[in-house]
Design a protein around this motif. Structure first.
Motif, PDB file in Angstrom:
ATOM      1  N   TYR B  31      39.547  42.068  40.913  1.00  0.00           N
ATOM      2  CA  TYR B  31      40.399  41.254  40.035  1.00  0.00           C
ATOM      3  C   TYR B  31      39.873  39.838  39.893  1.00  0.00           C
ATOM      4  O   TYR B  31      40.267  39.110  38.981  1.00  0.00           O
ATOM      5  CB  TYR B  31      41.844  41.238  40.553  1.00  0.00           C
ATOM      6  CG  TYR B  31      42.020  40.601  41.911  1.00  0.00           C
ATOM      7  CD1 TYR B  31      41.799  41.313  43.069  1.00  0.00           C
ATOM      8  CD2 TYR B  31      42.419  39.280  42.016  1.00  0.00           C
ATOM      9  CE1 TYR B  31      41.956  40.740  44.309  1.00  0.00           C
ATOM     10  CE2 TYR B  31      42.568  38.688  43.258  1.00  0.00           C
ATOM     11  CZ  TYR B  31      42.336  39.432  44.395  1.00  0.00           C
ATOM     12  OH  TYR B  31      42.479  38.849  45.626  1.00  0.00           O
ATOM     13  N   LYS B  32      38.972  39.422  40.783  1.00  0.00           N
ATOM     14  CA  LYS B  32      38.384  38.080  40.681  1.00  0.00           C
ATOM     15  C   LYS B  32      37.237  38.046  39.683  1.00  0.00           C
ATOM     16  O   LYS B  32      36.880  36.982  39.185  1.00  0.00           O
ATOM     17  CB  LYS B  32      37.873  37.645  42.059  1.00  0.00           C
ATOM     18  CG  LYS B  32      38.985  37.497  43.066  1.00  0.00           C
ATOM     19  CD  LYS B  32      38.474  37.230  44.450  1.00  0.00           C
ATOM     20  CE  LYS B  32      37.679  38.346  45.001  1.00  0.00           C
ATOM     21  NZ  LYS B  32      38.102  38.924  46.264  1.00  0.00           N
ATOM     22  N   ASN B  33      36.667  39.208  39.406  1.00  0.00           N
ATOM     23  CA  ASN B  33      35.531  39.297  38.480  1.00  0.00           C
ATOM     24  C   ASN B  33      36.058  39.516  37.056  1.00  0.00           C
ATOM     25  O   ASN B  33      36.059  40.629  36.524  1.00  0.00           O
ATOM     26  CB  ASN B  33      34.634  40.451  38.923  1.00  0.00           C
ATOM     27  CG  ASN B  33      33.291  40.405  38.258  1.00  0.00           C
ATOM     28  OD1 ASN B  33      33.034  39.552  37.427  1.00  0.00           O
ATOM     29  ND2 ASN B  33      32.430  41.331  38.619  1.00  0.00           N
ATOM     30  N   ILE B  34      36.488  38.409  36.452  1.00  0.00           N
ATOM     31  CA  ILE B  34      37.205  38.518  35.180  1.00  0.00           C
ATOM     32  C   ILE B  34      36.273  38.861  34.030  1.00  0.00           C
ATOM     33  O   ILE B  34      36.644  39.581  33.102  1.00  0.00           O
ATOM     34  CB  ILE B  34      37.944  37.201  34.888  1.00  0.00           C
ATOM     35  CG1 ILE B  34      38.963  36.939  35.989  1.00  0.00           C
ATOM     36  CG2 ILE B  34      38.687  37.267  33.568  1.00  0.00           C
ATOM     37  CD1 ILE B  34      39.364  35.509  36.094  1.00  0.00           C
ATOM     38  N   ASP B  35      35.048  38.355  34.097  1.00  0.00           N
ATOM     39  CA  ASP B  35      34.098  38.628  33.016  1.00  0.00           C
ATOM     40  C   ASP B  35      33.831  40.124  32.866  1.00  0.00           C
ATOM     41  O   ASP B  35      33.645  40.627  31.760  1.00  0.00           O
ATOM     42  CB  ASP B  35      32.782  37.888  33.277  1.00  0.00           C
ATOM     43  CG  ASP B  35      32.964  36.393  33.194  1.00  0.00           C
ATOM     44  OD1 ASP B  35      33.846  35.961  32.427  1.00  0.00           O
ATOM     45  OD2 ASP B  35      32.243  35.659  33.891  1.00  0.00           O
ATOM     46  N   LEU B  36      33.798  40.812  33.999  1.00  0.00           N
ATOM     47  CA  LEU B  36      33.595  42.264  33.961  1.00  0.00           C
ATOM     48  C   LEU B  36      34.836  42.965  33.406  1.00  0.00           C
ATOM     49  O   LEU B  36      34.728  43.858  32.564  1.00  0.00           O
ATOM     50  CB  LEU B  36      33.288  42.767  35.374  1.00  0.00           C
ATOM     51  CG  LEU B  36      33.057  44.270  35.503  1.00  0.00           C
ATOM     52  CD1 LEU B  36      31.715  44.644  34.907  1.00  0.00           C
ATOM     53  CD2 LEU B  36      33.116  44.695  36.945  1.00  0.00           C
ATOM     54  N   LEU B  37      36.011  42.537  33.852  1.00  0.00           N
ATOM     55  CA  LEU B  37      37.255  43.205  33.440  1.00  0.00           C
ATOM     56  C   LEU B  37      37.521  43.009  31.949  1.00  0.00           C
ATOM     57  O   LEU B  37      38.094  43.879  31.304  1.00  0.00           O
ATOM     58  CB  LEU B  37      38.430  42.677  34.255  1.00  0.00           C
ATOM     59  CG  LEU B  37      38.410  42.957  35.761  1.00  0.00           C
ATOM     60  CD1 LEU B  37      39.638  42.376  36.412  1.00  0.00           C
ATOM     61  CD2 LEU B  37      38.334  44.445  36.038  1.00  0.00           C
ATOM     62  N   LYS B  38      37.102  41.866  31.421  1.00  0.00           N
ATOM     63  CA  LYS B  38      37.351  41.589  29.999  1.00  0.00           C
ATOM     64  C   LYS B  38      36.648  42.598  29.092  1.00  0.00           C
ATOM     65  O   LYS B  38      37.061  42.805  27.965  1.00  0.00           O
ATOM     66  CB  LYS B  38      36.869  40.182  29.655  1.00  0.00           C
ATOM     67  CG  LYS B  38      37.903  39.119  29.928  1.00  0.00           C
ATOM     68  CD  LYS B  38      37.377  37.775  29.518  1.00  0.00           C
ATOM     69  CE  LYS B  38      38.387  36.687  29.833  1.00  0.00           C
ATOM     70  NZ  LYS B  38      37.847  35.352  29.526  1.00  0.00           N
ATOM     71  N   ARG B  39      35.580  43.201  29.597  1.00  0.00           N
ATOM     72  CA  ARG B  39      34.870  44.204  28.804  1.00  0.00           C
ATOM     73  C   ARG B  39      35.694  45.466  28.625  1.00  0.00           C
ATOM     74  O   ARG B  39      35.424  46.262  27.724  1.00  0.00           O
ATOM     75  CB  ARG B  39      33.544  44.557  29.479  1.00  0.00           C
ATOM     76  CG  ARG B  39      32.490  43.486  29.290  1.00  0.00           C
ATOM     77  CD  ARG B  39      31.351  43.628  30.251  1.00  0.00           C
ATOM     78  NE  ARG B  39      30.799  44.974  30.289  1.00  0.00           N
ATOM     79  CZ  ARG B  39      29.897  45.389  31.170  1.00  0.00           C
ATOM     80  NH1 ARG B  39      29.467  44.553  32.100  1.00  0.00           N
ATOM     81  NH2 ARG B  39      29.432  46.614  31.133  1.00  0.00           N
ATOM     82  N   PHE B  40      36.679  45.665  29.501  1.00  0.00           N
ATOM     83  CA  PHE B  40      37.486  46.878  29.454  1.00  0.00           C
ATOM     84  C   PHE B  40      38.906  46.598  28.961  1.00  0.00           C
ATOM     85  O   PHE B  40      39.846  47.325  29.267  1.00  0.00           O
ATOM     86  CB  PHE B  40      37.493  47.544  30.836  1.00  0.00           C
ATOM     87  CG  PHE B  40      36.127  47.942  31.270  1.00  0.00           C
ATOM     88  CD1 PHE B  40      35.555  49.108  30.789  1.00  0.00           C
ATOM     89  CD2 PHE B  40      35.377  47.132  32.090  1.00  0.00           C
ATOM     90  CE1 PHE B  40      34.270  49.465  31.153  1.00  0.00           C
ATOM     91  CE2 PHE B  40      34.098  47.478  32.458  1.00  0.00           C
ATOM     92  CZ  PHE B  40      33.537  48.641  31.989  1.00  0.00           C
ATOM     93  N   VAL B  41      39.030  45.492  28.225  1.00  0.00           N
ATOM     94  CA  VAL B  41      40.306  45.133  27.599  1.00  0.00           C
ATOM     95  C   VAL B  41      40.006  44.841  26.133  1.00  0.00           C
ATOM     96  O   VAL B  41      39.029  44.154  25.835  1.00  0.00           O
ATOM     97  CB  VAL B  41      40.899  43.882  28.282  1.00  0.00           C
ATOM     98  CG1 VAL B  41      42.109  43.400  27.536  1.00  0.00           C
ATOM     99  CG2 VAL B  41      41.258  44.163  29.715  1.00  0.00           C
ATOM    100  N   ASN B  42      40.818  45.374  25.233  1.00  0.00           N
ATOM    101  CA  ASN B  42      40.526  45.145  23.820  1.00  0.00           C
ATOM    102  C   ASN B  42      41.092  43.805  23.357  1.00  0.00           C
ATOM    103  O   ASN B  42      41.676  43.050  24.158  1.00  0.00           O
ATOM    104  CB  ASN B  42      41.029  46.311  22.963  1.00  0.00           C
ATOM    105  CG  ASN B  42      42.534  46.407  22.916  1.00  0.00           C
ATOM    106  OD1 ASN B  42      43.232  45.551  23.429  1.00  0.00           O
ATOM    107  ND2 ASN B  42      43.040  47.445  22.311  1.00  0.00           N
TER     108      ASN B  42
END
Lengths: 240, 84
Positions: B31-42
């Motif tokens: 959850y701290k790695n936001i740049d990665l998670l943003k790729r999986f959110v439209n």
């Protein structure tokens, strides 16, 4: 004895108020962990961040990351303590990964604590005036010199390019510029690159090219045959 | 009938890409790695389904969990409103 687990805690503090008060709250939470938890491993500050949506009518907060070891009963007590604190907007307690200690070390090395908190009160007006003047005065002359040097370099390059073009033109002028002998010019240039100036070699190349050219249609014929076969299949399917 | 046959052939020939997290084990879903998670959110803030993202079921569950944690901390928005 219950098993001791490693936990990571992120607390979002209210950013309204003095920095000293906010820092005191950081220390209050840390003191709870140091006193009641089994082993306090460290603290790192993410600093001032704006929320993606308002929390309790606040638009920004200070994020602080704690890492500690504790027994499974402790998180409940900690949750009660943090809920009672008005300066804590939100907190999340998660069981730590294998990478959490590396992450903590990275944060400690990357950003010292003083820089992570954003300066809000003092707009640096005096500091801004001096550099602007410096930027206006000094670099303009340097930029002019640099631009002049760049122009000279570009002219030099253009001269060399022109000479190269002239050489090419001279090669072209040696051969008569008739339409029929245009391919001969290309062959000559290729021969010069290969440092071979024999007439026989020049005469041989077009024969090879012609052979290549002739070979290509054969392949295309094969492809046509394949395509034709596919088409025939399709026709057969349609018939079926 | 002929059209159905052609469609079947296309489906069979299409090969699914491997899961990016299975292929590269160094990628840390956190959850701290936001740049990665943003790729999986439209662009509306929704979690992208795995039929579109190409992630395996195991890692999709992990991503969804971490996205929800990041949302709770207001690092990622729950909803992005697009006004006309």
């Amino acid at each position: 004895m219950a098993k001791v687990q490693k936990y990571e805690l992120i607390v979002v503090f209210d950013s309204q108020g003095d920095e000293s008060e906010i820092r005191r709250e950081f220390d209050v939470v840390q003191s709870i962990l140091e006193n009641r938890a089994e082993n306090f491993l460290g603290r790192a500050e993410w600093g001032y961040k704006e929320f993606k949506f308002p929390i309790k009518k606040r638009t920004s907060g200070h994020y602080v990351y704690y890492l500690f070891k504790a027994e499974p009963d402790f998180p409940v007590q900690l949750g009660h303590a943090l809920k009672m604190n008005e300066k804590v907007l939100r907190h999340i307690l998660v069981r730590a990964n294998a990478n959490s200690e590396e992450y903590l070390n990275k944060l400690d090395q990357a950003a010292p604590i003083a820089e992570t908190i954003a300066p809000v009160e003092e707009p640096p007006t005096e500091l801004l005036e001096e550099p602007v003047e410096e930027l206006l005065e000094e670099p303009t002359e340097e930029q002019i010199d640099v631009e002049a040097q760049d122009l000279e370099e570009t002219t030099d390059i253009s001269d060399t390019e022109e000479t190269a073009v002239v050489e090419d033109m001279s090669i072209a002028e040696e051969t008569p510029p008739t339409i029929e002998e245009v391919p001969v010019v290309e062959e000559v240039s290729a021969a010069e690159n290969a440092s071979i100036i024999e007439e026989g070699s020049i005469s041989e190349e077009p024969v090879e090219k012609s052979a290549e050219e002739t070979s290509l249609p054969e392949e295309s014929d094969d492809e046509k045959m394949e395509n034709g076969g596919i088409n025939n299949d399709n026709e057969e399917e349609k018939e079926g | 009938m002929i059209m159905k046959k052609k469609k079947k052939d296309r489906r069979e020939s299409r090969r699914r890409k491997p899961c990016p997290f299975c292929a590269n084990l160094e990628l840390d879903i956190d959850y701290k790695n936001i740049d990665l998670l943003k790729r999986f959110v439209n662009d509306r803030g929704k979690i992208v389904p795995r039929r579109n993202s190409g992630v395996c079921a195991k890692h999709q569950r992990a991503i969804a969990k971490e996205i929800k944690r990041a949302r709770f901390l207001a690092l990622i928005p729950y909803v992005v409103y697009t006004y006309r």
